[in-house]
Each structure stands twice: as C-alpha cells, then as structure tokens.
Motif scaffolding. Structure first.
Motif, mmCIF file in Angstrom:
data_model
loop_
_atom_site.group_PDB
_atom_site.id
_atom_site.type_symbol
_atom_site.label_atom_id
_atom_site.label_comp_id
_atom_site.label_asym_id
_atom_site.label_seq_id
_atom_site.Cartn_x
_atom_site.Cartn_y
_atom_site.Cartn_z
ATOM 1 N N VAL A 194 14.936 20.199 -12.212
ATOM 2 C CA VAL A 194 15.635 19.751 -10.980
ATOM 3 C C VAL A 194 14.470 19.825 -9.606
ATOM 4 O O VAL A 194 13.440 20.398 -9.516
ATOM 5 N N ILE A 195 14.775 18.649 -9.134
ATOM 6 C CA ILE A 195 13.824 18.259 -7.803
ATOM 7 C C ILE A 195 14.470 19.158 -6.567
ATOM 8 O O ILE A 195 15.359 18.832 -6.456
ATOM 9 N N LYS A 197 8.316 4.004 -13.386
ATOM 10 C CA LYS A 197 8.342 5.279 -13.036
ATOM 11 C C LYS A 197 9.729 5.658 -13.074
ATOM 12 O O LYS A 197 10.502 6.256 -12.229
ATOM 13 N N PRO A 198 10.512 5.516 -13.891
ATOM 14 C CA PRO A 198 12.132 5.822 -14.260
ATOM 15 C C PRO A 198 12.467 7.139 -14.616
ATOM 16 O O PRO A 198 13.297 7.233 -14.980
ATOM 17 N N GLN A 199 11.638 8.127 -14.400
ATOM 18 C CA GLN A 199 11.975 9.430 -14.648
ATOM 19 C C GLN A 199 12.633 10.142 -13.737
ATOM 20 O O GLN A 199 13.268 11.143 -14.184
ATOM 21 N N GLN A 200 12.892 9.849 -12.480
ATOM 22 C CA GLN A 200 13.855 10.452 -11.706
ATOM 23 C C GLN A 200 15.157 9.898 -11.638
ATOM 24 O O GLN A 200 15.386 8.751 -11.736
ATOM 25 N N ALA A 201 16.248 10.846 -11.508
ATOM 26 C CA ALA A 201 17.687 10.543 -11.544
ATOM 27 C C ALA A 201 18.376 11.232 -10.858
ATOM 28 O O ALA A 201 18.053 12.383 -10.592
ATOM 29 N N GLU A 202 19.551 10.942 -10.455
ATOM 30 C CA GLU A 202 20.565 11.627 -9.753
ATOM 31 C C GLU A 202 21.989 11.859 -10.894
ATOM 32 O O GLU A 202 22.032 11.125 -11.895
ATOM 33 N N VAL A 203 22.154 13.238 -10.782
ATOM 34 C CA VAL A 203 23.300 13.568 -11.784
ATOM 35 C C VAL A 203 24.622 12.823 -11.323
ATOM 36 O O VAL A 203 24.821 13.342 -10.145
ATOM 37 N N LEU A 249 23.390 10.404 -15.964
ATOM 38 C CA LEU A 249 22.451 10.061 -14.910
ATOM 39 C C LEU A 249 22.120 8.623 -14.493
ATOM 40 O O LEU A 249 22.534 7.832 -15.213
ATOM 41 N N LYS A 250 21.765 8.614 -13.072
ATOM 42 C CA LYS A 250 21.678 7.285 -12.592
ATOM 43 C C LYS A 250 20.318 7.180 -12.162
ATOM 44 O O LYS A 250 19.891 7.956 -11.032
ATOM 45 N N VAL A 253 22.792 22.074 -14.624
ATOM 46 C CA VAL A 253 22.937 20.786 -13.410
ATOM 47 C C VAL A 253 24.250 20.641 -12.972
ATOM 48 O O VAL A 253 24.967 20.908 -13.557
ATOM 49 N N LYS A 254 24.091 20.150 -11.823
ATOM 50 C CA LYS A 254 25.347 19.843 -11.120
ATOM 51 C C LYS A 254 25.441 18.356 -10.540
ATOM 52 O O LYS A 254 24.624 17.810 -10.140
ATOM 53 N N VAL A 255 26.592 17.803 -10.482
ATOM 54 C CA VAL A 255 26.674 16.682 -9.814
ATOM 55 C C VAL A 255 25.929 16.544 -8.447
ATOM 56 O O VAL A 255 26.379 17.263 -7.793
ATOM 57 N N GLY A 256 24.960 15.573 -8.148
ATOM 58 C CA GLY A 256 24.252 15.472 -7.075
ATOM 59 C C GLY A 256 22.792 15.879 -7.106
ATOM 60 O O GLY A 256 22.010 15.696 -6.483
ATOM 61 N N ASP A 257 22.639 16.629 -8.280
ATOM 62 C CA ASP A 257 21.116 16.987 -8.506
ATOM 63 C C ASP A 257 20.226 15.937 -8.605
ATOM 64 O O ASP A 257 20.930 14.957 -9.209
ATOM 65 N N LYS A 258 18.759 15.997 -8.195
ATOM 66 C CA LYS A 258 17.926 14.906 -8.305
ATOM 67 C C LYS A 258 17.199 15.824 -9.606
ATOM 68 O O LYS A 258 16.981 16.924 -9.474
#
Lengths: 96, 96, 96, 96, 96, 96, 96
Positions: free
Chosen positions: C94-95, C34-40, C12-13, C58-63
């Motif tokens: 997933v957002i 608030k570092p809980q959001q990330a991109e796959v 995750l990023k 989940v797949k690459v690009g998911d938030k």
C-alpha cells in the motif's frame, strides 16, 4: 562480512580437496570437479519454515556433503572466501 | 512514495558497493555485478500468508543478502531510488 | 458495470501518472511503462480461499502497487475505464 | 440437456453483448472478442473439493465475469446454446 | 471383463450420439467429435484419496459429461466396448 | 529375487493375453500393444506415505489394470519374468 | 569418508551383478545396464521431513532396488567406492 541465515538456511564454505602428486607435492584441488564437500559456517534458527516445523540437524563446524547445484554463492569476510547459502534440506549427509 | 508492504513482503534498497582504486579514488560500484546486498526499508505484518503462519525475522535497518532474481523493482520516494519488494523468504541472511 | 469480486479478489483501477513538461504542460503518462500503481475499487469478502483462511488487508480507496503481469483486465462502468481484477496476494504494498 | 455440476463447478451461459449501430440497427456482438461476461445457469453443491471446504458464493441468475480461457465448453438444451462449465474459482466477480 | 475401480475412480462408457439423416436413416455418431457424454458403469469406494477425504457423488447408471482428454481407455466385457476410467473429479456434471 | 515393496508400492506381473488363431493355434500375445493387465505379486505395508495415510486396497493374486506408462520395470526370480513396481495409486481397477 | 545422512536420506552402495560365461569365468557385470540393486550403507534418522512424519523402513545391510535416476553420487571411504545418496522414497523394494 558475517552472515546470520534466516529460517532453515545454512552458510557453507566449500572445501577444496588437497591432493599429493607422486613427487610429494601437495596440490590444491581447485581444478577438480568435486565441490560437494563443505564446512558449516552458520546455521539458521529453523522453526516454522513455509508453514512447516523444521529442526536444524547440522551445527557450525560440521563437514557436510551438499547438492552441487543448490544454493546461492556469496562472498565471505575475505574477498577470496566463496560461501554458499543453502537450505538445510540441500545438505545430504554429515561426514563423520 | 512510502510503501507499506502486505503479508510477508519486505521493501529493500539494494546497496551499491563502494570501491577504492589504487590511486585512492572511491568509485561507486554501479557497474559491478553484485546487487545482492540491500538495506531493509519496510517490513510487512506477517501473519497468515497463503494459509501459513509467518513471523517476520528482519526489521527496518537490517543489512541483508537476497536472491538477485527475486522480487519486483519499484521506485522509491526519489525517482533515483530503485527499491525491490521481495517476500521475506527470498532474503537469505542478515549481515551482522 | 459495478463489480463484486469473489473470494480474495480485488478490483483495481490502474493509475495514470501525470507528468509536467519543462514548458509546464501536464501530459498524461499513458505512453510510459509504469502501470504498477492502482487505486482499489472493490474488495472481495476473503474467508476460505482454496481451503486457506484469507483476511483482506486492503480497502476501497487505497493506493497500491501490484504485479504488472498479474490479473485480468475488465471494462469498468465507462467503456474507457480499464480495470484489473487481481488476487490480493498480487498486491505488493500500500502506498502511504 | 440439463446439467447438475459436481463439486464446486458452475455452468455458465456466456452473454452476447448487443450493440447498436449508428443507423440504430441492433447487432448481436458475436464477432467481438469480449466473451468474459456470463449468466450462471447451474451451481454445484460445494463442500469438500480436493480435500478443501468450498462454499458456493454465486447463485443461478447471477451475472458474472469469468476467466476467458478457463472451463470446458458444452452444449446446452438447444444445440445453439454454448455453455461453459468452470470451477467457481474461475469466476472473478459478480456484476451488480 | 468387469472392473472394480480403486479410490475415487469411475468407469465410464462413452455415449455414441445417434443422428437421423434427412432420409430418416439413423446413423451412429462415431465419426463425430463429441465423446464427452458417458454412462457411469462402475464407481470406486472413495474414502481417503491421496490423503484427502472424497465422497462419491455419481452412481452407476448416471449420464455424465467428462473432460475429453482425461482418463485411461480400457476394453469392456465385449471387445467392442471402449470404456474410460477417470477420477471422479474429471466428471464435470451429471445430465438430468 | 523376491521383492518386499516399501510404502504404498505394489509389485505387478504384467499378463500376456493369449490369442487363438483361426487354425486353433494359441499364440502368446507378446507382440500386441495391450500390457495394461497384471497380477499382483507383492503389496507394500501402506501407512504414512509422504505424510498421508494410505490403506492398501489390492492383495496378492488380484488381477488389475494399471497405467501403462507408470512404474519401474524390474526382473523377477526367473530372468524372463518382467515385473513392474508401481504405486497403488497407479492401479486403476481390480478385474473381477 | 563415513556418511551420516540427514532426514529420510539413505546411503546406498550399488551392487555389481556377477556373471558366469560359458567357459566358467566369472565376469564382473560392470558393463551391463543393471545398476538398480544396492546395499544399504547408512540410514538417516527420519522424523519430520518437509513437515511430514517419516519412519525409516530400511536398515543397514538391506539389499534394495532403487530408481536408477534418483539420488546423488558420492565417493565412499575408498576412492573406488561409488555410493549414492537417495531419499528413502526412491527405494522401491527390499530384496528378500
């Protein structure tokens, strides 16, 4: 409020033991440390719980003994009703 | 933000109990220690969770009781919405 | 460096929330908690993980939203990229 | 000494990151806190590990990232070689 | 005494590393903190261990590395023999 | 009293090592810290134990080594008999 | 009250060991630290317990030894009866 427990959970209403003093007056047992008896108020559906098959062995109206430190306290339909939601496995025995 | 929970997770919106003072004024219950009721906002797909088959037993719109200390707090679509993501097994009962 | 996670792990990023001050200046949210959001960034193959079948959801690009205290921090291709490797089960939702 | 790990264990040789100072001198990175990269030196046979089927997903020569606090340090063929024996599950990702 | 270990247990004889001082005198390494190498003295039958199938992968005579803090120390046939009984899973690797 | 252990339990009688002083007098070893040897007095039926199939591998009369801190001390038929009830898995090895 | 234990639970009545003083007077052993013997008063149905098949191996009337620190104390039909509800697995052996 009316509660429909999930999985193998059971809603219990702890029983207050009544006691008779020598003068014949009935005293509610609230101050005594004996809250382990309860009446079954609602029973979950059982089935697959955490990947394990569970069949429910208690039914509404049963008097039971449960582990005093288990479960979560919730409020019943009347504000004064203190209910406890436990997993069936925290019920030790049915009182016959 | 809109959330699609994974596995057996459920997004909950904790309910704020309203209360009426003697003078008839309705006070939102924010200062009270009773955050265990919640509305179901989103439900995960269930299926194989940690190698165990889980079927989802709650649906969007259900009012539920959940364990106060479980789950992770997240922010909803509005900044003021405080949501909680729990595992379905942390939901104790549906309020009927 | 490019990472191919094993088993059910996901790279995750963490996303840095941007914020607009009243004067209209956009401030990167680095100082906020608030570092809980990330991109796959990368997804493991799943399959038998610790003897349990896991399918990747989940797949690459998911938030996504993930548990803040889970995972291991690693460095990405640029020294300034801070990535986190988590197990898929540490991803809450997933957002959309 | 040459090591043939049992079960799902993997012998790793932690990589020492080299660094170039401004003056162009290459300094081995021993004093830096970044021992998470390693090269795979030997791989166990996998199979039934603690009753669970494990297939090995890394091979000799892979560059990997592993959890810094996992595993047991052992000495390699040269006294100065510090090797680490980890379970495959402590390897987070292969560096491509 | 001769030991026949049960289940997946293995009897190990920790190896004392010999060392040559500059003057050429060989000193047994008893005072050194390196007791992780051992020779396999006896091997249990394996089979169903705690409900899981275990096949034994080491044999009598193997030189192995084991986790220093695992196992139980027992006395061998000579009072000076210090043996260690470990579970096979505490053996990290065979030294080839 | 005579004991029939349940499940995979085994009744052990710890052995007191005898010792000969230089003067030839035999001293019972009660004061020594070596209570890990024992004779098997009774063996449970095995079978399904906590949902796992267990076959008993020791028999009455076997001399065994067991983990010193495992089991429960009970009194044998004579008040002076100190017996120990252990699970078979706490027995490390049979002494041949 | 009469108790019907659930699952693999067993209701025990701890036995008070009697003792004869030198003068021939029988003293109930209440002050002695030996509460591990008990008589079986009621036995649960066994079956699937936490997803594992359990068959009951004790029956009403059996004299048993149980782990002193296990179980939950409850009151029997007479106020002076102190009963203990244990899981069958906390019973170590039947006294023959």
């Amino acid at each position: 409020m009316k509660l429909a427990p999930l999985f193998d959970r059971v809603v219990l209403k702890p029983l207050v033991a009544e006691e008779t003093t020598k003068s014949g007056i009935v005293l509610p047992g609230q101050a005594k440390e004996k809250p382990q008896q309860a009446e079954v108020i609602a029973v979950g559906p059982g089935g697959l719980v955490d990947g394990k098959e569970v069949t429910m062995q208690v039914k509404v109206g049963d008097k039971v003994i449960f582990s005093k430190y288990s479960g979560t306290e919730v409020e019943g339909e009347n504000e004064n009703d203190k209910l406890v939601i436990v997993k069936q496995n925290d019920i030790l025995a049915v009182i016959e």
